[in-house]
Scaffold this motif. Structure first.
Motif, PDB file in Angstrom:
ATOM      1  N   LEU A  13     -26.764  52.352 -85.057  1.00 52.73           N
ATOM      2  CA  LEU A  13     -28.104  52.911 -85.187  1.00 52.73           C
ATOM      3  C   LEU A  13     -28.941  52.122 -86.175  1.00 52.73           C
ATOM      4  N   SER A  14     -28.297  51.687 -87.270  1.00 51.03           N
ATOM      5  CA  SER A  14     -29.059  50.921 -88.271  1.00 51.03           C
ATOM      6  C   SER A  14     -29.519  49.580 -87.710  1.00 51.03           C
ATOM      7  N   ILE A  15     -28.710  49.008 -86.800  1.00 50.44           N
ATOM      8  CA  ILE A  15     -29.086  47.725 -86.196  1.00 50.44           C
ATOM      9  C   ILE A  15     -30.336  47.874 -85.343  1.00 50.44           C
ATOM     10  N   PHE A  16     -30.364  48.978 -84.554  1.00 50.04           N
ATOM     11  CA  PHE A  16     -31.484  49.152 -83.624  1.00 50.04           C
ATOM     12  C   PHE A  16     -32.718  49.766 -84.273  1.00 50.04           C
ATOM     13  N   LEU A  17     -32.525  50.626 -85.263  1.00 47.05           N
ATOM     14  CA  LEU A  17     -33.662  51.335 -85.830  1.00 47.05           C
ATOM     15  C   LEU A  17     -34.233  50.677 -87.064  1.00 47.05           C
ATOM     16  N   LEU A  18     -33.431  49.931 -87.794  1.00 47.15           N
ATOM     17  CA  LEU A  18     -33.910  49.311 -89.027  1.00 47.15           C
ATOM     18  C   LEU A  18     -34.020  47.809 -88.842  1.00 47.15           C
ATOM     19  N   THR A  19     -34.827  47.437 -87.873  1.00 46.48           N
ATOM     20  CA  THR A  19     -34.903  46.015 -87.542  1.00 46.48           C
ATOM     21  C   THR A  19     -35.979  45.286 -88.333  1.00 46.48           C
ATOM     22  N   GLY A  20     -36.825  46.050 -89.086  1.00 41.67           N
ATOM     23  CA  GLY A  20     -37.869  45.412 -89.876  1.00 41.67           C
ATOM     24  C   GLY A  20     -38.945  44.830 -88.983  1.00 41.67           C
ATOM     25  N   CYS A  21     -39.544  43.734 -89.389  1.00 42.06           N
ATOM     26  CA  CYS A  21     -40.623  43.104 -88.629  1.00 42.06           C
ATOM     27  C   CYS A  21     -40.039  42.459 -87.377  1.00 42.06           C
ATOM     28  N   TRP A  22     -40.451  42.971 -86.194  1.00 42.77           N
ATOM     29  CA  TRP A  22     -39.761  42.577 -84.970  1.00 42.77           C
ATOM     30  C   TRP A  22     -39.949  41.112 -84.610  1.00 42.77           C
ATOM     31  N   ASP A  23     -41.094  40.550 -84.982  1.00 42.76           N
ATOM     32  CA  ASP A  23     -41.305  39.168 -84.586  1.00 42.76           C
ATOM     33  C   ASP A  23     -41.056  38.193 -85.735  1.00 42.76           C
ATOM     34  N   SER A  24     -40.494  38.695 -86.851  1.00 46.64           N
ATOM     35  CA  SER A  24     -40.144  37.853 -87.990  1.00 46.64           C
ATOM     36  C   SER A  24     -41.329  37.019 -88.465  1.00 46.64           C
ATOM     37  N   MET A  25     -42.540  37.573 -88.344  1.00 42.38           N
ATOM     38  CA  MET A  25     -43.730  36.838 -88.755  1.00 42.38           C
ATOM     39  C   MET A  25     -44.206  37.341 -90.108  1.00 42.38           C
ATOM     40  N   SER A  26     -44.198  36.473 -91.092  1.00 41.80           N
ATOM     41  CA  SER A  26     -44.684  36.849 -92.412  1.00 41.80           C
ATOM     42  C   SER A  26     -46.173  37.119 -92.345  1.00 41.80           C
ATOM     43  N   ILE A  27     -46.628  38.124 -93.114  1.00 42.15           N
ATOM     44  CA  ILE A  27     -48.052  38.484 -93.092  1.00 42.15           C
ATOM     45  C   ILE A  27     -48.927  37.330 -93.567  1.00 42.15           C
ATOM     46  N   ASP A  28     -48.354  36.475 -94.433  1.00 46.73           N
ATOM     47  CA  ASP A  28     -49.122  35.324 -94.927  1.00 46.73           C
ATOM     48  C   ASP A  28     -49.370  34.286 -93.842  1.00 46.73           C
ATOM     49  N   ARG A  29     -48.630  34.386 -92.753  1.00 50.85           N
ATOM     50  CA  ARG A  29     -48.758  33.403 -91.679  1.00 50.85           C
ATOM     51  C   ARG A  29     -49.725  33.849 -90.592  1.00 50.85           C
ATOM     52  N   ARG A  30     -50.325  35.034 -90.785  1.00 57.22           N
ATOM     53  CA  ARG A  30     -51.232  35.554 -89.760  1.00 57.22           C
ATOM     54  C   ARG A  30     -52.690  35.353 -90.161  1.00 57.22           C
ATOM     55  N   ALA A  31     -53.528  35.092 -89.167  1.00 52.96           N
ATOM     56  CA  ALA A  31     -54.983  35.083 -89.345  1.00 52.96           C
ATOM     57  C   ALA A  31     -55.514  36.332 -88.642  1.00 52.96           C
ATOM     58  N   PHE A  32     -55.976  37.299 -89.419  1.00 56.57           N
ATOM     59  CA  PHE A  32     -56.384  38.576 -88.849  1.00 56.57           C
ATOM     60  C   PHE A  32     -57.816  38.485 -88.314  1.00 56.57           C
ATOM     61  N   VAL A  33     -57.929  38.478 -87.010  1.00 53.87           N
ATOM     62  CA  VAL A  33     -59.256  38.427 -86.367  1.00 53.87           C
ATOM     63  C   VAL A  33     -59.871  39.830 -86.415  1.00 53.87           C
ATOM     64  N   LEU A  34     -61.059  39.945 -87.007  1.00 54.65           N
ATOM     65  CA  LEU A  34     -61.713  41.254 -87.135  1.00 54.65           C
ATOM     66  C   LEU A  34     -62.761  41.507 -86.063  1.00 54.65           C
ATOM     67  N   ALA A  62     -66.666  33.618 -80.198  1.00 50.76           N
ATOM     68  CA  ALA A  62     -66.702  33.494 -81.659  1.00 50.76           C
ATOM     69  C   ALA A  62     -65.687  34.464 -82.263  1.00 50.76           C
ATOM     70  N   PHE A  63     -64.925  33.973 -83.231  1.00 48.49           N
ATOM     71  CA  PHE A  63     -63.888  34.775 -83.896  1.00 48.49           C
ATOM     72  C   PHE A  63     -64.278  34.952 -85.364  1.00 48.49           C
ATOM     73  N   SER A  64     -64.284  36.181 -85.821  1.00 48.75           N
ATOM     74  CA  SER A  64     -64.586  36.464 -87.227  1.00 48.75           C
ATOM     75  C   SER A  64     -63.275  36.742 -87.963  1.00 48.75           C
ATOM     76  N   ILE A  65     -62.980  35.904 -88.972  1.00 47.23           N
ATOM     77  CA  ILE A  65     -61.727  36.022 -89.716  1.00 47.23           C
ATOM     78  C   ILE A  65     -62.061  36.158 -91.196  1.00 47.23           C
ATOM     79  N   PRO A  66     -61.588  37.210 -91.865  1.00 44.65           N
ATOM     80  CA  PRO A  66     -61.948  37.409 -93.280  1.00 44.65           C
ATOM     81  C   PRO A  66     -61.311  36.353 -94.179  1.00 44.65           C
ATOM     82  N   ASN A  67     -62.017  36.018 -95.247  1.00 43.95           N
ATOM     83  CA  ASN A  67     -61.483  35.117 -96.268  1.00 43.95           C
ATOM     84  C   ASN A  67     -60.632  35.960 -97.221  1.00 43.95           C
ATOM     85  N   ILE A  68     -59.354  36.076 -96.907  1.00 42.33           N
ATOM     86  CA  ILE A  68     -58.459  36.948 -97.666  1.00 42.33           C
ATOM     87  C   ILE A  68     -58.410  36.549 -99.139  1.00 42.33           C
ATOM     88  N   SER A  69     -58.444  35.258 -99.422  1.00 37.41           N
ATOM     89  CA  SER A  69     -58.361  34.791-100.809  1.00 37.41           C
ATOM     90  C   SER A  69     -59.495  35.354-101.648  1.00 37.41           C
TER      91      SER A  69
END
Length: 385
Positions: A13-34, A62-69
């Motif tokens: 159950l822990s293997i299937f339910l506690l899988t964490g981020c399913w695509d193993s993508m760090s949030i720092d590696r994403r560009a959030f299109v708003l 046109a893609f609007s992406i926030p300047n997170i920094s």
């Protein structure tokens, strides 16, 4: 033995339910299109490369992406609150996925706050249907994303920087949410409702976005019929159409009375639609009722008598009735577009009658005799001497 089995079950159950981020993508590696501004590609020699001027280039997005920094208070290369990237391509999917090749992060569309459709896209039935198909297929685009239309280029709208919130896409979202029940200037339209409208009726109204130098406004509507832009309704014409549909809304109405204007705050409104069939001629009657407060009259004139209140109620009712009749005339004679849902109401109330006219409803709607009655009740007039 029993304890071992329980332990094995817990591990599985822990293997299937506690899988964490399913695509193993760090949030720092994403560009959030708003936000997205989607338009048909029209070659512009002042800003486009000549190589784009081919029949292969069909979309400009046109893609609007926030300047997170900036928002995190970190030192960045620029103080701009957002980045706007513009991509072109032969298909909608190819165009919005192609922006990934210009970013050092993976674009993510799960947080899109609003989508702007440009007028050239809305005039092209094929391209517009392609866009809707892709938005429907891709689960990354939430059904709750607000949709607006602009009478102009969508990419230029996305670049706008309103004074009160430089992130236009979030500002549009907030503006719609905070005013959706307080105005008759527009009716909120999200992606899910838009897709449903086309699936059921092949027509809809989309709120109109107007971009000023330092501000934006959402008022009026684009009339879309059979996946194609037929025209626009201004604020008063939109309000006239929405009176027929609105229920329990709170908003303001201004009406001329004698040599000044009165302001009426509607606290509750509803409409009833009824159909008649006399000598094989279908007709429709719309009854609108509203109650509320008199917010503004004029100093040194009493409004306490029943006779005076009745005269003010009639003045307000006349303004509303004129708006409704004018909107009906435009929808029937100019656009032949039943975006107010009279056909669906006829089907609900009189399914047998609907079967007789559904195949030529557009023609029936264009010539349908419609009468309107408006009753206004002033419940409170505020403090008065």
């Amino acid at each position: 033995m029993k304890k071992n089995k329980i332990l094995i079950v817990c591990i599985l159950l822990s293997i299937f339910l506690l899988t964490g981020c399913w695509d193993s993508m760090s949030i720092d590696r994403r560009a959030f299109v708003l936000g997205l501004g989607i338009d048909k590609y029209i070659f512009d020699e002042t800003k486009d490369e000549p190589s784009l001027n081919t029949h292969w280039t069909k979309y400009r997005i046109a893609f609007s992406i926030p300047n997170i920094s900036k928002f995190a208070g970190e030192q960045g290369l620029t103080d701009e609150p957002k980045f706007v990237l513009v991509s072109t391509g032969p298909t909608f999917s190819n165009t919005y996925k192609g922006v990934g090749g210009r970013l050092n992060k993976v674009p993510y569309f799960g947080h899109v706050k609003s989508i702007v459709f440009g007028s050239e896209l809305l005039k092209d039935k094929v391209l517009f249907k392609e866009v809707l198909d892709t938005l429907q297929r891709n689960s990354e685009f939430s059904r709750s994303i607000p949709i607006v239309a602009i009478d102009g280029a969508a990419d230029e709208a996305i670049k706008a920087v309103p004074q009160s919130n430089p992130l236009l896409s979030i500002y549009i979202n907030q503006l719609i949410e905070s005013n959706k029940s307080e105005t008759l200037q527009f009716k909120k339209k999200d992606l899910g409702e838009l897709l449903q409208n086309f699936q059921e009726d092949k027509m809809t109204m989309i709120p109109k976005l107007t971009v000023g130098e330092k501000d934006i406004k959402i008022a009026g509507a684009a009339i879309i019929k059979d996946y194609e832009l037929k025209g626009w309704l201004d604020e008063r014409e939109t309000r006239g159409a929405l009176w027929i549909q609105k229920r329990n809304q709170r908003f303001e109405v201004s009406a001329p009375y004698e040599d000044f204007h009165v302001a009426y705050h509607v606290s509750n409104a509803k409409s009833k639609i009824k159909f008649g069939n006399k000598e094989d001629e279908l007709s429709c009657h719309i009854d609108i009722q509203a109650e509320g407060n008199l917010d503004e009259f004029i100093l040194d004139k009493s409004i306490l008598s029943t006779k005076e209140i009745k005269k003010v109620e009639e003045a307000i009712a006349k303004v509303i009735k004129d708006e409704v009749l004018n909107s009906l005339k435009i929808l029937q004679e100019k656009y032949q577009a039943d975006v107010i849902g009279l056909g669906k109401e006829l089907e609900r109330q009189h399914p047998k009658e609907w079967l007789k006219v559904k195949d030529n409803w557009e023609e029936v709607f264009e010539h349908l005799p419609i009468s309107v009655n408006v009753n206004i009740f002033i419940r409170r007039v505020g403090q008065s001497k």
